[in-house]
Structures are given as structure tokens and as C-alpha cells.
Write an enzyme that holds these catalytic residues in place. Structure first.
Site, PDB file in Angstrom:
ATOM      1  N   SER A 147      43.984  39.970 -21.750  1.00 44.87           N
ATOM      2  CA  SER A 147      44.786  40.197 -23.067  1.00 44.87           C
ATOM      3  C   SER A 147      43.700  38.924 -23.996  1.00 44.87           C
ATOM      4  CB  SER A 147      45.427  39.112 -23.236  1.00 44.87           C
ATOM      5  OG  SER A 147      46.005  38.417 -24.090  1.00 44.87           O
ATOM      6  N   TYR A 172      50.751  32.269 -17.310  1.00 41.37           N
ATOM      7  CA  TYR A 172      50.559  34.393 -17.793  1.00 41.37           C
ATOM      8  C   TYR A 172      48.553  34.368 -18.047  1.00 41.37           C
ATOM      9  CZ  TYR A 172      49.703  38.231 -20.467  1.00 41.37           C
ATOM     10  OH  TYR A 172      49.718  39.427 -21.188  1.00 41.37           O
TER      11      TYR A 172
END
Length: 262
Positions: free
Chosen positions: A139, A152
Site C-alpha cells: 500500500s 496495518y
């Protein structure tokens, strides 16, 4: 026997879009996820639409025994995997110590350990066969620390740095490794992570999974090391390199806190 692309987290979102984009190009598929009904339907549809062999396997990759079973079955089947797409993963939001530990552990098991184990097992097989390709999905947040989504962000930083290093290790053995770093994408991620979209919903930053998959497959053919689709997302990855770390942490924390529910 055809050579397959194995895609994890293939029942929806980015994984499903990547499966469709690859099937459109004639790629045989092995789809892996937890939802039997969804996978069965997707496999049937993709096979009929594109005339490719599409298999599916039900597996909770966060469960080490289930993952071991999947790897054992793949080894015994003799099917050759020419492309591994590690897409499965999820996020959570809020202060780390306020989250259930079981949830945070499962995130590490899925986002990090399952990905690493699949790279070790299937990447090793590719190296022995003299070639193959791996695409790990990280990401844009992997480029920075992220208070209020700290675990995360950290898992995606692992995927990014691990993939870059693995690329150099496996290149002499004929295996290509790329890492996909999407920005905000219209998937169930935000609902699962308990994040409010707010103004992001209609923002140009938000990309559809189909558009993302097309850009990713195109870059994969060119063997790009780091794939960041969209100029806005590429700009986002520059900020941690140009700004002081304390400022990056502050901005990311404020943005994350602003989208928490309540």
C-alpha cells in the site's frame, strides 16, 4: 497442463479485479479465499467468459494449519505456478492497545506471515524451475508510519521492504518480484477497518479496483519493481522522503484519527 497464477484474497476487491484482468489475457488461475460460494461462482464465471482453466481453494491463510494444507496440496498436484499474487490482507483502525489482540495478531498472521510463507514455498519452487513471477500487494501507507492504524501501516511496510529485497535475491535465479502499492481503492477494506470515507468517497484519489488491476497487470508485464498506480498516489509516496519524520507522523495520525467512527 496449463501454468497457473495463484491469487489470494480473490473473492472480492483488488484480488477479484486482478483475477479478471489476468483471465482476460488468457491466464489460468487458482483462486484462494475463505468464501466458498463466492469463489465457486467467480471461478465458473471467469472460466466461461474467458475460456481459461479456473480452480479455487478454500483456505483461511491466517490459520497456519490451513495454509500448510494448501501448500501440501499444491505440491502434490504437480501444478506449476508461474505467477503468485499475494493480495489477501485487512486493516484495523484506532489506538493499537485498545484493539483486541486476537484481531491484531490475525492481521500479522495474514498480512505478513502468510505472505512470507507463500513466497518461501512457491518462490522456492519457481527458483527450482528456473523462473516465475511474484506480485505482493502492499500500500502507499507502507512508505510511512501511521498512528491510529499503526499495525496495518507496519504490515504494509514489511511487505514493501521484503518484496524489494526478495527481488534482488531471486533475480539471479530467474524469479521476478514486484510490489503493488495502491492508494485508496473502492473495496470493502474501509468497512472492515471501521473507517469512515467522508470526503474521500467522491475524491479523485479513490480508484476503482478494475482500473487499478489494469494498471498493475500492465506494469507487471514490464517487470516494474514498485508499482504505484496513479500520479496522486506516487506523489503521496514522496512525502515521507521530503518531509521530517515527525511531521509525517503528525499528518498521518491526524488524517487517520479524523476518519475514525464516533
Amino acid at each position: 497442463m496449463p501454468r497457473y497464477a495463484l491469487i489470494t484474497g480473490a473473492s472480492s476487491g483488488i484480488g477479484l479485479a486482478l483475477a479478471e484482468a489476468l483471465a482476460r489475457n488468457g491466464q489460468a488461475l487458482i483462486l484462494v479465499a475463505r468464501q466458498r460460494d463466492a469463489l465457486e461462482s467467480i471461478a465458473c464465471e471467469l472460466s466461461q467468459r474467458f475460456g481459461v482453466d479456473v480452480l479455487f481453494r478454500i483456505c483461511d491463510l491466517a490459520e497456519p494449519l490451513q495454509l500448510s494444507g494448501l501448500l501440501h496440496e499444491l505440491e502434490q498436484s504437480g501444478r506449476q505456478i508461474e505467477l503468485l499474487v499475494n493480495n489477501a490482507g485487512f486493516g484495523s483502525s484506532g489506538a493499537f492497545i485498545d484493539q483486541p489482540w486476537t484481531q491484531e495478531q490475525e492481521m500479522i498472521e495474514l498480512n505478513v506471515l502468510a505472505l512470507a510463507r507463500l513466497c518461501h514455498a512457491i518462490g522456492g519452487q519457481m527458483a527450482r524451475n528456473g523462473g516465475g513471477q511474484i506480485l505482493n500487494v502492499a500500500s502507499v501507507v507502507g512508505f510511512m508510519p501511521g498512528p491510529w492504524m499503526s499495525n496495518y501501516y507496519a504490515t504494509k511496510a514489511y511487505v514493501l521492504h521484503f518484496s524489494e529485497a526478495l527481488r534482488n535475491e531471486l533475480k539471479p535465479r530467474g524469479v521476478k518480484v514486484s510490489v503493488l502499492c495502491p492508494g485508496p481503492t473502492r473495496t470493502a477494506f474501509f468497512r472492515t477497518a471501521n473507517v469512515r470515507l467522508g470526503r474521500l468517497e467522491g475524491s479523485k484519489l479513490m480508484m476503482s479496483p478494475e482500473e487499478l488491476a489494469q494498471l498493475a497487470v500492465r506494469a507487471l508485464r514490464k517487470n516494474k519493481a514498485i508499482i504505484v498506480p496513479g500520479w496522486r498516489n506516487r506523489l503521496m509516496t514522496l512525502s515521507p522522503r521530503l518531509a521530517p519524520r515527525w511531521l509525517v507522523r503528525l499528518i498521518a495520525g491526524r488524517l487517520n484519527r479524523s476518519v475514525l467512527p464516533g
